[in-house]
Scaffold this active site. Structure first.
Site, PDB file in Angstrom:
ATOM      1  N   LYS A 147      -9.493   7.779  -0.669  1.00  0.00           N
ATOM      2  CA  LYS A 147     -10.616   8.083   0.239  1.00  0.00           C
ATOM      3  C   LYS A 147     -11.420   9.269  -0.299  1.00  0.00           C
ATOM      4  O   LYS A 147     -12.652   9.235  -0.347  1.00  0.00           O
ATOM      5  CB  LYS A 147     -10.086   8.393   1.651  1.00  0.00           C
ATOM      6  CG  LYS A 147      -9.629   7.142   2.390  1.00  0.00           C
ATOM      7  CD  LYS A 147      -8.882   7.437   3.688  1.00  0.00           C
ATOM      8  CE  LYS A 147      -8.309   6.127   4.245  1.00  0.00           C
ATOM      9  NZ  LYS A 147      -7.518   6.271   5.461  1.00  0.00           N
TER      10      LYS A 147
ATOM     11  N   GLN B 257      -4.982  10.876   8.929  1.00  0.00           N
ATOM     12  CA  GLN B 257      -4.280   9.727   8.356  1.00  0.00           C
ATOM     13  C   GLN B 257      -3.062   9.363   9.209  1.00  0.00           C
ATOM     14  O   GLN B 257      -2.248  10.222   9.550  1.00  0.00           O
ATOM     15  CB  GLN B 257      -3.862  10.045   6.906  1.00  0.00           C
ATOM     16  CG  GLN B 257      -3.251   8.877   6.160  1.00  0.00           C
ATOM     17  CD  GLN B 257      -4.225   7.733   5.865  1.00  0.00           C
ATOM     18  OE1 GLN B 257      -5.440   7.928   5.819  1.00  0.00           O
ATOM     19  NE2 GLN B 257      -3.702   6.549   5.690  1.00  0.00           N
TER      20      GLN B 257
ATOM     21  N   ASP C  32     -13.311   6.724  11.922  1.00  0.00           N
ATOM     22  CA  ASP C  32     -12.340   5.624  11.989  1.00  0.00           C
ATOM     23  C   ASP C  32     -12.690   4.647  13.123  1.00  0.00           C
ATOM     24  O   ASP C  32     -12.236   3.504  13.132  1.00  0.00           O
ATOM     25  CB  ASP C  32     -10.940   6.184  12.300  1.00  0.00           C
ATOM     26  CG  ASP C  32     -10.025   6.247  11.088  1.00  0.00           C
ATOM     27  OD1 ASP C  32     -10.175   5.411  10.188  1.00  0.00           O
ATOM     28  OD2 ASP C  32      -9.145   7.132  11.078  1.00  0.00           O
TER      29      ASP C  32
HETATM   30  N1  GUN Z   1      -3.454   4.535   8.006  1.00  0.00           N
HETATM   31  C1  GUN Z   1      -3.588   3.292   7.450  1.00  0.00           C
HETATM   32  N2  GUN Z   1      -4.861   2.844   7.586  1.00  0.00           N
HETATM   33  C2  GUN Z   1      -5.548   3.818   8.225  1.00  0.00           C
HETATM   34  C3  GUN Z   1      -6.911   3.945   8.628  1.00  0.00           C
HETATM   35  O1  GUN Z   1      -7.755   3.050   8.453  1.00  0.00           O
HETATM   36  N3  GUN Z   1      -7.242   5.105   9.251  1.00  0.00           N
HETATM   37  C4  GUN Z   1      -6.324   6.097   9.490  1.00  0.00           C
HETATM   38  N4  GUN Z   1      -6.759   7.192  10.128  1.00  0.00           N
HETATM   39  N5  GUN Z   1      -5.065   6.007   9.128  1.00  0.00           N
HETATM   40  C5  GUN Z   1      -4.673   4.877   8.492  1.00  0.00           C
END
Ligand code: GUN
Length: 302
Positions: free
Chosen positions: A54, A98, A121
């Site tokens: 990311k 996350q 998100d």
């Molecule tokens: N953990 C796995 N996929 C995601 C996501 O799309 N967003 C977040 N915040 N955590 C994750």
């Protein structure tokens, strides 16, 4: 007949190029770039590799990016204080915590503490509500469903009046993509059915689908005879079914399988996403799009 492959890796490149161009324009005109912070708690290897990707992608498109790593034993109060700090930081447009979080932290409490206008998100209840209302109310569609819709649009698949069947009812994929496909608008206007573990005749529903979206987390759940000839098949499943040595790097990597029996399905479907290289790369791409949108909302240009 062999289906057309809908490649997330290619669509990602197109969208990241578009975002990079927009970021450069905004920087020139407004002297500001989008800011994204990813908060990582502990050292879960899968989470660490997602966050690294990311941050790398954010850097590539010209964002200001912060990776804020915190120890696994951070208290809930300290994490809430950290979120509050970024909620009040003018240079940050997107905050991502996350998941999953350690057991001593209440995930709901944390997600609800993020400013809905920085919730890139799309997990905050305010943004879930905005998505349900649809149209101009929507600020941040959740990233995986947004990626799926973008792939369907860019593959030129007709959605208006199409029978869409969604397999799976998760909050992250099944429920939001079903909601998005039934809204009025481009890449939507569909007739939507959601099937799940308690559905009595899953196969019969799937056979009706012009667009079949599978997010069940069960390898090879969807058999080729469940697919209507010519249908568009979107496979969201990423199931680790073993390990192998990468030819490129020599490192041990996971063998991934989707929720659809790909080899057989591609002979029946009109278009299909592969695993890996299908929906997967779209999630981070749409996170970048949401972060850019967040800044554009703030500047009044979206
Ligand atoms: N953990 C796995 N996929 C995601 C996501 O799309 N967003 C977040 N915040 N955590 C994750």
């Amino acid at each position: 007949m062999s289906a057309k492959l809908i490649k997330g890796t290619e669509i990602r490149e197109q969208i990241l190029e578009e975002i990079t161009g927009e970021v450069a324009q905004i920087k020139e005109k407004h002297n500001v770039v989008p800011g994204l912070v990813t908060i990582l708690i502990g050292e879960n290897p899968a989470s660490m590799s997602y966050v690294t990707l990311k941050i790398k992608t954010a850097h590539r498109v010209g964002f200001k990016e912060i990776q804020d790593s915190q120890p696994v034993d951070i208290s809930e109060a300290d994490l809430l204080a950290l979120i509050d700090k970024y909620n009040n930081d003018d240079s940050i447009n997107g905050i991502l915590v996350q998941l999953p979080l350690p057991d001593h932290i209440d995930e709901k409490k944390i997600l609800n503490a993020i400013d809905p206008d920085k919730d890139v998100d799309g997990f905050h209840p305010v943004n879930v509500g905005r998505l349900m209302i649809g149209g101009s109310e929507v600020k941040f569609p959740p990233c995986t469903p947004a990626g799926i819709q973008e792939m369907i649009i860019r593959a030129g698949v007709e959605t208006s009046g199409a029978e869409v069947v969604v397999v799976g009812r998760s909050n992250i994929v099944g429920k939001p993509i079903a909601n998005m496909m039934l809204q009025k608008g481009d890449g939507a206007n569909s007739t939507v059915t959601v099937v799940h573990t308690r559905t009595k005749n899953m196969e019969e529903h799937c056979k009706r689908a012009d667009i079949l979206i599978v997010a069940a987390g069960v390898p090879d759940l969807v058999k080729p005879e469940w697919i209507k000839p010519g249908a568009c098949v979107i496979d969201v499943g990423v199931n680790r079914v073993g390990e192998k040595i990468s030819e490129k790097t020599g490192k041990t990597i996971a063998i991934l399988k989707g929720d659809v029996d790909f080899e057989a399905a591609k002979e029946i479907a009109g278009s299909i996403t592969p695993v890996p290289g299908g929906v997967g790369p779209m999630t981070i791409t749409m996170l970048m799009k949401n972060t850019l949108k967040s800044l554009k909302f703030k500047l009044g240009i979206e």
